[in-house]
Design a protein around this motif. Structure first.
Motif, PDB file in Angstrom:
ATOM      1  N   UNK A 138       5.185 -26.095 -30.372  1.00 28.24           N
ATOM      2  CA  UNK A 138       6.554 -25.647 -30.148  1.00 28.24           C
ATOM      3  C   UNK A 138       7.478 -26.625 -30.866  1.00 28.24           C
ATOM      4  N   UNK A 139       8.223 -26.131 -31.851  1.00 27.48           N
ATOM      5  CA  UNK A 139       9.076 -27.000 -32.667  1.00 27.48           C
ATOM      6  C   UNK A 139      10.532 -26.799 -32.253  1.00 27.48           C
ATOM      7  N   UNK A 140      11.194 -27.899 -31.985  1.00 23.60           N
ATOM      8  CA  UNK A 140      12.596 -27.850 -31.563  1.00 23.60           C
ATOM      9  C   UNK A 140      13.501 -27.388 -32.686  1.00 23.60           C
ATOM     10  N   UNK A 141      14.616 -26.775 -32.308  1.00 23.29           N
ATOM     11  CA  UNK A 141      15.676 -26.494 -33.265  1.00 23.29           C
ATOM     12  C   UNK A 141      16.584 -27.710 -33.398  1.00 23.29           C
ATOM     13  N   UNK A 142      17.626 -27.562 -34.164  1.00 23.82           N
ATOM     14  CA  UNK A 142      18.577 -28.655 -34.351  1.00 23.82           C
ATOM     15  C   UNK A 142      18.753 -29.007 -35.807  1.00 23.82           C
ATOM     16  N   UNK A 143      19.519 -30.055 -36.047  1.00 25.51           N
ATOM     17  CA  UNK A 143      19.777 -30.501 -37.411  1.00 25.51           C
ATOM     18  C   UNK A 143      18.593 -31.260 -37.974  1.00 25.51           C
ATOM     19  N   UNK A 144      18.123 -30.844 -39.143  1.00 26.08           N
ATOM     20  CA  UNK A 144      16.976 -31.496 -39.780  1.00 26.08           C
ATOM     21  C   UNK A 144      17.432 -32.732 -40.540  1.00 26.08           C
ATOM     22  N   UNK A 145      16.832 -33.856 -40.216  1.00 21.61           N
ATOM     23  CA  UNK A 145      17.096 -35.094 -40.927  1.00 21.61           C
ATOM     24  C   UNK A 145      16.084 -35.190 -42.058  1.00 21.61           C
ATOM     25  N   UNK A 146      16.533 -34.974 -43.267  1.00 21.44           N
ATOM     26  CA  UNK A 146      15.615 -34.875 -44.409  1.00 21.44           C
ATOM     27  C   UNK A 146      14.851 -36.165 -44.662  1.00 21.44           C
ATOM     28  N   UNK A 147      15.415 -37.296 -44.277  1.00 20.57           N
ATOM     29  CA  UNK A 147      14.785 -38.577 -44.594  1.00 20.57           C
ATOM     30  C   UNK A 147      13.429 -38.751 -43.924  1.00 20.57           C
ATOM     31  N   UNK A 148      13.238 -38.131 -42.729  1.00 20.14           N
ATOM     32  CA  UNK A 148      11.976 -38.345 -42.025  1.00 20.14           C
ATOM     33  C   UNK A 148      11.443 -37.110 -41.319  1.00 20.14           C
ATOM     34  N   UNK A 150      12.853 -35.418 -38.964  1.00 19.69           N
ATOM     35  CA  UNK A 150      13.238 -35.365 -37.559  1.00 19.69           C
ATOM     36  C   UNK A 150      14.306 -34.319 -37.295  1.00 19.69           C
ATOM     37  N   UNK A 151      14.265 -33.733 -36.100  1.00 18.93           N
ATOM     38  CA  UNK A 151      15.278 -32.782 -35.652  1.00 18.93           C
ATOM     39  C   UNK A 151      16.056 -33.430 -34.520  1.00 18.93           C
ATOM     40  N   UNK A 152      17.381 -33.459 -34.654  1.00 17.73           N
ATOM     41  CA  UNK A 152      18.219 -34.149 -33.675  1.00 17.73           C
ATOM     42  C   UNK A 152      19.473 -33.338 -33.407  1.00 17.73           C
ATOM     43  N   UNK A 153      20.191 -33.726 -32.357  1.00 16.16           N
ATOM     44  CA  UNK A 153      21.445 -33.076 -32.031  1.00 16.16           C
ATOM     45  C   UNK A 153      21.391 -32.367 -30.687  1.00 16.16           C
ATOM     46  N   UNK A 186      22.049 -42.771 -32.377  1.00  8.18           N
ATOM     47  CA  UNK A 186      22.421 -42.363 -31.024  1.00  8.18           C
ATOM     48  C   UNK A 186      21.996 -40.934 -30.738  1.00  8.18           C
ATOM     49  N   UNK A 187      22.094 -40.060 -31.732  1.00  8.96           N
ATOM     50  CA  UNK A 187      21.677 -38.664 -31.527  1.00  8.96           C
ATOM     51  C   UNK A 187      20.178 -38.587 -31.251  1.00  8.96           C
ATOM     52  N   UNK A 188      19.390 -39.382 -31.959  1.00  9.87           N
ATOM     53  CA  UNK A 188      17.950 -39.402 -31.732  1.00  9.87           C
ATOM     54  C   UNK A 188      17.631 -39.957 -30.347  1.00  9.87           C
ATOM     55  N   UNK A 189      18.382 -40.967 -29.917  1.00 12.98           N
ATOM     56  CA  UNK A 189      18.170 -41.562 -28.595  1.00 12.98           C
ATOM     57  C   UNK A 189      18.460 -40.555 -27.497  1.00 12.98           C
ATOM     58  N   UNK A 190      19.494 -39.747 -27.661  1.00 14.26           N
ATOM     59  CA  UNK A 190      19.801 -38.729 -26.652  1.00 14.26           C
ATOM     60  C   UNK A 190      18.627 -37.761 -26.492  1.00 14.26           C
ATOM     61  N   UNK A 191      18.026 -37.371 -27.596  1.00 13.49           N
ATOM     62  CA  UNK A 191      16.865 -36.482 -27.533  1.00 13.49           C
ATOM     63  C   UNK A 191      15.706 -37.184 -26.832  1.00 13.49           C
ATOM     64  N   UNK A 192      15.469 -38.446 -27.186  1.00  9.19           N
ATOM     65  CA  UNK A 192      14.354 -39.183 -26.588  1.00  9.19           C
ATOM     66  C   UNK A 192      14.540 -39.358 -25.083  1.00  9.19           C
ATOM     67  N   UNK A 193      15.773 -39.571 -24.648  1.00  9.71           N
ATOM     68  CA  UNK A 193      16.045 -39.672 -23.208  1.00  9.71           C
ATOM     69  C   UNK A 193      15.690 -38.359 -22.504  1.00  9.71           C
ATOM     70  N   UNK A 194      16.024 -37.240 -23.145  1.00 13.71           N
ATOM     71  CA  UNK A 194      15.669 -35.937 -22.568  1.00 13.71           C
ATOM     72  C   UNK A 194      14.159 -35.765 -22.514  1.00 13.71           C
ATOM     73  N   UNK A 195      13.459 -36.241 -23.537  1.00  7.29           N
ATOM     74  CA  UNK A 195      11.996 -36.156 -23.556  1.00  7.29           C
ATOM     75  C   UNK A 195      11.407 -36.910 -22.366  1.00  7.29           C
ATOM     76  N   UNK A 196      11.922 -38.094 -22.083  1.00  8.09           N
ATOM     77  CA  UNK A 196      11.425 -38.876 -20.946  1.00  8.09           C
ATOM     78  C   UNK A 196      11.697 -38.141 -19.635  1.00  8.09           C
ATOM     79  N   UNK A 197      12.901 -37.571 -19.503  1.00 12.02           N
ATOM     80  CA  UNK A 197      13.253 -36.863 -18.264  1.00 12.02           C
ATOM     81  C   UNK A 197      12.341 -35.673 -18.013  1.00 12.02           C
ATOM     82  N   UNK A 198      11.917 -35.001 -19.071  1.00 12.27           N
ATOM     83  CA  UNK A 198      11.163 -33.757 -18.928  1.00 12.27           C
ATOM     84  C   UNK A 198       9.655 -33.965 -18.928  1.00 12.27           C
ATOM     85  N   UNK A 199       9.207 -35.211 -18.737  1.00  9.83           N
ATOM     86  CA  UNK A 199       7.777 -35.522 -18.783  1.00  9.83           C
ATOM     87  C   UNK A 199       7.347 -36.230 -17.503  1.00  9.83           C
TER      88      UNK A 199
END
Length: 252
Positions: A138-148, A150-153, A186-199
């Motif tokens: 399952x792949x998340x939506x969001x803004x694609x960071x071309x450098x790596x 990653x999807x964030x936002x 900071x946008x990536x951190x917000x996603x990571x915080x949600x990942x921790x909450x949902x696990x």
């Protein structure tokens, strides 16, 4: 930039010692001072080091190392960490893997797992796990960071919040000696915080070099993490904190 073997070693020395000196590097590698100065200039122009009088220092706290350079750094350690973490993940389980070259190492070790569900905001993780026909991706939506990849936002965070999984497997940019997990975006951190909450359980995968780095945004504390998978023993003071927090430490 593609690093040559000498530049890779120079960067590793800067990471472990904080500073490198032109004369010492020239003697170590048996090359001219001009060659070392050119190496340091190229590393500086790539945003990996800051030039100072007589040498260079590690750049910290303002920008992350480029994805390709990060992918090549400590690759053997990351592979070992990936194997160790994957052994703790049973078949018939669900998990979220976030952005990072070490989480990608875990993904490569999940290719033989059966009946697993992987949610990710990391396009590289998804592409790795395509080869496992027993893995639902399952792949998340969001803004694609071309450098790596990653999807964030906000869209990414909202997507992650639709799940409740067995394991979170997260990487970081830096680990402070007081146990704080740090990152740059900071946008990536917000996603990571949600990942921790949902696990139900959270696993941190991080090679020990992250203790030599700094980053400006706090993600969490090791006190909130169930286990850390790393390649070297933690410093005694941090190990004592992990013991007090009941955070398991696994060496790959």
């Amino acid at each position: 930039m593609a690093l040559n073997f000498r530049q890779t070693e120079i960067l590793e020395m800067a990471r472990s010692e904080g500073r490198v000196v032109v004369e010492q590097l020239a003697e170590r590698f048996a090359v001219t001072l001009q060659t070392i100065r050119r190496d340091l200039t190229e590393l500086s122009e790539a945003g990996l080091l800051d030039r100072v009088h007589g040498g260079a220092v590690m750049r910290t706290g303002v920008s992350n190392i480029g994805y390709e350079e990060r992918r090549r750094m400590n690759d053997a350690a990351k592979a070992a960490i990936g194997r160790c973490c994957a052994k703790a993940i049973p078949d018939n389980s669900s998990m979220i893997l976030n952005i990072g070259t070490t989480t990608e190492a875990v993904a490569r070790e999940l290719l033989n797992h059966r009946n697993i569900t992987v949610v990710t905001n990391n396009m590289n993780v998804a592409n790795i796990l395509v080869a496992n026909e027993s893995c639902e991706i399952m792949v998340a939506g969001g803004g694609l960071r071309r450098s790596d990849g990653g999807l964030v936002g906000d869209l990414t965070t909202q997507f992650i919040e639709q799940f409740k999984v067995d394991f979170a497997i997260i990487g970081i940019s830096a680990l402070d000696r007081d146990g704080d997990l740090l990152d740059f975006d900071l946008a990536e951190v917000r996603v990571a915080k949600a990942i921790i909450r949902q696990s139900r359980q959270t696993f941190l995968v991080s090679d020990a070099s992250k203790l030599d780095r700094s980053a400006p945004v706090k993600l969490a504390s090791l006190s909130e993490i169930d286990a850390i998978f790393t390649d070297r023993a933690l410093p005694d003071d941090l190990m004592a904190r992990c013991d007090a927090w009941h955070t398991a430490v696994h060496l790959g």
